[in-house]
Write a protein that holds these residues in place. Structure first.
Motif, PDB file in Angstrom:
ATOM      1  N   LEU A  49       5.880   0.442  -8.403  1.00 48.95           N
ATOM      2  CA  LEU A  49       5.123   0.259  -7.321  1.00 48.95           C
ATOM      3  C   LEU A  49       3.620   0.003  -7.607  1.00 48.95           C
ATOM      4  O   LEU A  49       3.095   0.785  -8.410  1.00 48.95           O
ATOM      5  CB  LEU A  49       5.599   1.461  -6.279  1.00 48.95           C
ATOM      6  CG  LEU A  49       6.979   1.619  -5.786  1.00 48.95           C
ATOM      7  CD1 LEU A  49       7.006   3.009  -5.069  1.00 48.95           C
ATOM      8  CD2 LEU A  49       7.424   0.456  -5.161  1.00 48.95           C
ATOM      9  N   ASP A  50       2.876  -0.710  -6.578  1.00 48.75           N
ATOM     10  CA  ASP A  50       1.433  -0.463  -6.388  1.00 48.75           C
ATOM     11  C   ASP A  50       1.308   0.837  -5.896  1.00 48.75           C
ATOM     12  O   ASP A  50       1.617   1.246  -4.524  1.00 48.75           O
ATOM     13  CB  ASP A  50       0.951  -1.714  -5.528  1.00 48.75           C
ATOM     14  CG  ASP A  50      -0.444  -1.505  -5.380  1.00 48.75           C
ATOM     15  OD1 ASP A  50      -1.112  -0.623  -5.740  1.00 48.75           O
ATOM     16  OD2 ASP A  50      -0.840  -2.692  -4.581  1.00 48.75           O
ATOM     17  N   GLY A  52      -0.101   1.222  -2.095  1.00 51.20           N
ATOM     18  CA  GLY A  52       1.145   1.371  -1.074  1.00 51.20           C
ATOM     19  C   GLY A  52       1.523   2.769  -0.596  1.00 51.20           C
ATOM     20  O   GLY A  52       1.497   3.038   0.772  1.00 51.20           O
ATOM     21  N   ARG A  83      10.087   0.248  -1.019  1.00 51.38           N
ATOM     22  CA  ARG A  83       9.628  -0.890  -0.411  1.00 51.38           C
ATOM     23  C   ARG A  83      10.106  -1.221   0.916  1.00 51.38           C
ATOM     24  O   ARG A  83       9.456  -2.169   1.417  1.00 51.38           O
ATOM     25  CB  ARG A  83       9.856  -2.158  -1.549  1.00 51.38           C
ATOM     26  CG  ARG A  83       9.332  -1.944  -2.870  1.00 51.38           C
ATOM     27  CD  ARG A  83       9.727  -2.759  -3.976  1.00 51.38           C
ATOM     28  NE  ARG A  83      11.430  -2.756  -3.994  1.00 51.38           N
ATOM     29  CZ  ARG A  83      12.086  -3.404  -4.544  1.00 51.38           C
ATOM     30  NH1 ARG A  83      11.603  -4.376  -5.192  1.00 51.38           N
ATOM     31  NH2 ARG A  83      13.377  -3.175  -4.611  1.00 51.38           N
ATOM     32  N   ALA A  91       5.247   0.169   4.197  1.00 48.45           N
ATOM     33  CA  ALA A  91       4.976  -0.374   3.004  1.00 48.45           C
ATOM     34  C   ALA A  91       5.252  -2.104   3.045  1.00 48.45           C
ATOM     35  O   ALA A  91       4.305  -2.732   2.752  1.00 48.45           O
ATOM     36  CB  ALA A  91       6.180   0.230   2.069  1.00 48.45           C
ATOM     37  N   LEU A  92       5.926  -2.234   3.999  1.00 50.61           N
ATOM     38  CA  LEU A  92       6.091  -3.742   4.342  1.00 50.61           C
ATOM     39  C   LEU A  92       4.715  -4.307   5.067  1.00 50.61           C
ATOM     40  O   LEU A  92       4.129  -5.348   4.446  1.00 50.61           O
ATOM     41  CB  LEU A  92       7.269  -4.137   5.194  1.00 50.61           C
ATOM     42  CG  LEU A  92       8.638  -3.909   4.598  1.00 50.61           C
ATOM     43  CD1 LEU A  92       9.591  -4.039   5.863  1.00 50.61           C
ATOM     44  CD2 LEU A  92       8.865  -4.795   3.661  1.00 50.61           C
ATOM     45  N   TYR A 142       1.759  -3.051   4.534  1.00 45.58           N
ATOM     46  CA  TYR A 142       0.733  -2.917   3.347  1.00 45.58           C
ATOM     47  C   TYR A 142       1.139  -4.321   2.624  1.00 45.58           C
ATOM     48  O   TYR A 142       0.112  -5.078   2.424  1.00 45.58           O
ATOM     49  CB  TYR A 142       1.074  -1.620   2.538  1.00 45.58           C
ATOM     50  CG  TYR A 142       0.181  -1.818   1.180  1.00 45.58           C
ATOM     51  CD1 TYR A 142      -1.011  -1.398   1.331  1.00 45.58           C
ATOM     52  CD2 TYR A 142       0.868  -1.973  -0.042  1.00 45.58           C
ATOM     53  CE1 TYR A 142      -1.798  -1.601   0.260  1.00 45.58           C
ATOM     54  CE2 TYR A 142       0.047  -2.285  -1.162  1.00 45.58           C
ATOM     55  CZ  TYR A 142      -1.244  -2.031  -1.151  1.00 45.58           C
ATOM     56  OH  TYR A 142      -1.939  -2.112  -2.282  1.00 45.58           O
ATOM     57  N   ARG A 143       2.197  -4.446   2.233  1.00 49.05           N
ATOM     58  CA  ARG A 143       2.505  -5.527   1.205  1.00 49.05           C
ATOM     59  C   ARG A 143       2.003  -7.041   1.865  1.00 49.05           C
ATOM     60  O   ARG A 143       1.503  -7.931   1.308  1.00 49.05           O
ATOM     61  CB  ARG A 143       3.840  -5.689   1.017  1.00 49.05           C
ATOM     62  CG  ARG A 143       4.300  -4.839  -0.308  1.00 49.05           C
ATOM     63  CD  ARG A 143       5.481  -5.185  -1.197  1.00 49.05           C
ATOM     64  NE  ARG A 143       6.444  -5.718  -0.457  1.00 49.05           N
ATOM     65  CZ  ARG A 143       7.442  -5.247   0.134  1.00 49.05           C
ATOM     66  NH1 ARG A 143       7.678  -3.750  -0.021  1.00 49.05           N
ATOM     67  NH2 ARG A 143       8.451  -5.759   0.574  1.00 49.05           N
ATOM     68  N   TRP A 144       2.553  -7.140   3.099  1.00 48.43           N
ATOM     69  CA  TRP A 144       1.947  -8.301   3.749  1.00 48.43           C
ATOM     70  C   TRP A 144       0.627  -8.544   4.362  1.00 48.43           C
ATOM     71  O   TRP A 144       0.195  -9.644   4.306  1.00 48.43           O
ATOM     72  CB  TRP A 144       2.968  -8.745   5.141  1.00 48.43           C
ATOM     73  CG  TRP A 144       4.267  -8.802   4.605  1.00 48.43           C
ATOM     74  CD1 TRP A 144       5.029  -9.150   3.542  1.00 48.43           C
ATOM     75  CD2 TRP A 144       5.635  -8.419   5.577  1.00 48.43           C
ATOM     76  NE1 TRP A 144       6.264  -9.205   3.531  1.00 48.43           N
ATOM     77  CE2 TRP A 144       6.862  -8.757   4.827  1.00 48.43           C
ATOM     78  CE3 TRP A 144       5.645  -7.836   6.820  1.00 48.43           C
ATOM     79  CZ2 TRP A 144       8.191  -8.590   5.422  1.00 48.43           C
ATOM     80  CZ3 TRP A 144       7.025  -7.888   7.299  1.00 48.43           C
ATOM     81  CH2 TRP A 144       8.238  -8.140   6.569  1.00 48.43           C
ATOM     82  N   GLN A 173      -2.246  -5.833   0.989  1.00 44.83           N
ATOM     83  CA  GLN A 173      -2.209  -6.157  -0.515  1.00 44.83           C
ATOM     84  C   GLN A 173      -2.743  -7.273  -0.608  1.00 44.83           C
ATOM     85  O   GLN A 173      -3.440  -7.592  -1.785  1.00 44.83           O
ATOM     86  CB  GLN A 173      -0.761  -5.967  -1.055  1.00 44.83           C
ATOM     87  CG  GLN A 173      -0.694  -6.044  -2.642  1.00 44.83           C
ATOM     88  CD  GLN A 173       0.565  -5.555  -3.229  1.00 44.83           C
ATOM     89  OE1 GLN A 173       1.671  -6.179  -2.462  1.00 44.83           O
ATOM     90  NE2 GLN A 173       0.753  -5.046  -4.510  1.00 44.83           N
ATOM     91  N   PRO A 174      -2.456  -8.550  -0.099  1.00 47.96           N
ATOM     92  CA  PRO A 174      -2.985  -9.844  -0.318  1.00 47.96           C
ATOM     93  C   PRO A 174      -4.540  -9.810  -0.051  1.00 47.96           C
ATOM     94  O   PRO A 174      -5.102 -10.767  -1.158  1.00 47.96           O
ATOM     95  CB  PRO A 174      -2.488 -10.689   0.571  1.00 47.96           C
ATOM     96  CG  PRO A 174      -1.274 -10.083   1.265  1.00 47.96           C
ATOM     97  CD  PRO A 174      -1.401  -8.578   1.121  1.00 47.96           C
ATOM     98  N   ARG A 211       0.979   0.375 -12.244  1.00 50.28           N
ATOM     99  CA  ARG A 211       1.968   0.554 -11.435  1.00 50.28           C
ATOM    100  C   ARG A 211       2.638   2.120 -11.678  1.00 50.28           C
ATOM    101  O   ARG A 211       2.407   2.710 -12.614  1.00 50.28           O
ATOM    102  CB  ARG A 211       3.090  -0.390 -11.497  1.00 50.28           C
ATOM    103  CG  ARG A 211       2.684  -1.818 -11.127  1.00 50.28           C
ATOM    104  CD  ARG A 211       3.555  -2.903 -10.583  1.00 50.28           C
ATOM    105  NE  ARG A 211       2.860  -3.827 -10.182  1.00 50.28           N
ATOM    106  CZ  ARG A 211       2.701  -4.162  -8.929  1.00 50.28           C
ATOM    107  NH1 ARG A 211       3.180  -3.535  -7.855  1.00 50.28           N
ATOM    108  NH2 ARG A 211       2.157  -5.561  -8.719  1.00 50.28           N
TER     109      ARG A 211
END
Length: 135
Positions: free
Chosen positions: A3-4, A7, A46, A51-52, A54-56, A59-60, A68
């Motif tokens: 994982l990052d 996150g 995840r 966390a979703l 964060y990823r969407w 994080q970008p 990691r």
């Protein structure tokens, strides 16, 4: 699975805000929603809705992580959070408000430590148990 590490800290920050609202309002239903969030994260970190997000969304906008971390300690921490918030939810919804406040407070303390200082108490317990199994 790796994982990052940013996150889980983001997840902890959102959880901190949610648990402050739970404690201020005494909302057993919001505690139940947070319990469901932990349930999803306890299967796979995840899948935690935060966390979703964060990823969407976050994080970008950041560069790739420098390193990691293993997902197993985070998964364990999500399970611990699930248990604490399940007890808090039961307390709030059954009228045992002191029980709800106590366990929501424990969850808040753990989430705050992770969000602000990067200290994941559940992860540390996981590592202690792993070391004890090897000894």
């Amino acid at each position: 699975m790796k994982l990052d590490p940013r996150g889980p800290r983001f997840v902890a920050a959102v959880t901190t805000v949610v648990l402050v609202v739970v404690l201020v309002t005494g909302s057993g239903w919001l505690a139940l929603a947070q319990t469901a969030v932990f349930a999803a994260g306890s299967v796979d970190p995840r899948w935690n809705p935060y966390a979703l997000a964060y990823r969407w969304l976050v994080q970008p906008r950041l560069g790739p992580p420098a390193e990691r971390e293993d997902a197993a300690p985070v998964r364990f921490a999500q399970r611990v959070g699930f248990v604490f918030l399940a007890v808090a939810t039961a307390g709030y919804l059954s009228g045992l408000t002191a029980l709800g406040v106590t366990f929501a407070g424990f969850g808040l303390a753990a989430a705050f430590l992770n969000a602000v200082f990067g200290l994941c108490l559940g992860c540390e317990v996981y590592l202690l148990l792993a070391r004890a199994r090897k000894a």
